[in-house]
Design a protein around this motif. Structure first.
Motif, PDB file in Angstrom:
ATOM      1  N   GLY A  58      -9.182  -3.123  -0.941  1.00 23.01           N
ATOM      2  CA  GLY A  58      -9.179  -4.551  -0.632  1.00 23.01           C
ATOM      3  C   GLY A  58      -8.060  -4.912   0.324  1.00 23.01           C
ATOM      4  N   ALA A  59      -6.875  -4.338   0.097  1.00 21.46           N
ATOM      5  CA  ALA A  59      -5.739  -4.582   0.975  1.00 21.46           C
ATOM      6  C   ALA A  59      -6.011  -4.021   2.366  1.00 21.46           C
ATOM      7  N   PHE A  60      -6.624  -2.854   2.424  1.00 25.99           N
ATOM      8  CA  PHE A  60      -6.962  -2.243   3.708  1.00 25.99           C
ATOM      9  C   PHE A  60      -7.943  -3.130   4.476  1.00 25.99           C
ATOM     10  N   GLU A  61      -8.951  -3.625   3.791  1.00 30.96           N
ATOM     11  CA  GLU A  61      -9.937  -4.502   4.422  1.00 30.96           C
ATOM     12  C   GLU A  61      -9.263  -5.769   4.955  1.00 30.96           C
ATOM     13  N   GLN A  62      -8.396  -6.353   4.167  1.00 27.83           N
ATOM     14  CA  GLN A  62      -7.675  -7.542   4.597  1.00 27.83           C
ATOM     15  C   GLN A  62      -6.769  -7.210   5.787  1.00 27.83           C
ATOM     16  N   GLY A  63      -6.144  -6.048   5.749  1.00 24.96           N
ATOM     17  CA  GLY A  63      -5.282  -5.616   6.846  1.00 24.96           C
ATOM     18  C   GLY A  63      -6.049  -5.446   8.148  1.00 24.96           C
ATOM     19  N   ILE A  64      -7.243  -4.898   8.063  1.00 22.69           N
ATOM     20  CA  ILE A  64      -8.085  -4.741   9.252  1.00 22.69           C
ATOM     21  C   ILE A  64      -8.403  -6.108   9.837  1.00 22.69           C
ATOM     22  N   HIS A  65      -8.754  -7.058   8.983  1.00 25.93           N
ATOM     23  CA  HIS A  65      -9.065  -8.413   9.449  1.00 25.93           C
ATOM     24  C   HIS A  65      -7.839  -9.040  10.127  1.00 25.93           C
ATOM     25  N   LEU A  66      -6.678  -8.915   9.492  1.00 24.58           N
ATOM     26  CA  LEU A  66      -5.451  -9.479  10.068  1.00 24.58           C
ATOM     27  C   LEU A  66      -5.106  -8.808  11.394  1.00 24.58           C
ATOM     28  N   MET A  68       0.832  -1.201   0.000  1.00 23.62           N
ATOM     29  CA  MET A  68       0.000   0.000   0.000  1.00 23.62           C
ATOM     30  C   MET A  68       0.870   1.257   0.000  1.00 23.62           C
ATOM     31  N   GLU A  69       1.961   1.225   0.750  1.00 22.20           N
ATOM     32  CA  GLU A  69       2.850   2.384   0.807  1.00 22.20           C
ATOM     33  C   GLU A  69       3.610   2.609  -0.489  1.00 22.20           C
TER      34      GLU A  69
END
Length: 83
Positions: A36-44, A24-25
């Motif tokens: 999508g990456a942010f959503e996955q990151g929140i879950h992780l 993302m950075e």
């Protein structure tokens, strides 16, 4: 733990989270990919926080004796004397 429930791997999840942040950075993801990456990151992140909370609770249980913390009976430095 039931057969349908998977074992949580904290280290693997943390590595995935680190990888997501780096991607993302980098600025190379599209807006949709970033979301999508942010959503996955929140879950992780939530999964890791839950695992840490469970580990902390286990440590508390293991370090308490008769309702009192074992750390109270340890000398300064946190180690018992070896005889």
């Amino acid at each position: 733990m039931s057969d349908t429930q998977q074992t949580f791997d904290f280290e693997q999840s943390l590595a995935e989270l680190t990888s997501l942040v780096q991607r993302m950075e980098s600025g190379e993801l599209t807006l949709e990919q970033s979301l999508g990456a942010f959503e996955q990151g929140i879950h992780l992140t939530r999964s890791c926080q839950q695992a840490l909370a469970e580990a902390e609770q286990k440590v508390r249980i293991l370090t308490e004796q008769n309702g009192q913390s074992l750390s109270q009976s340890l000398p300064p430095g946190g180690r018992e004397a070896v005889e």
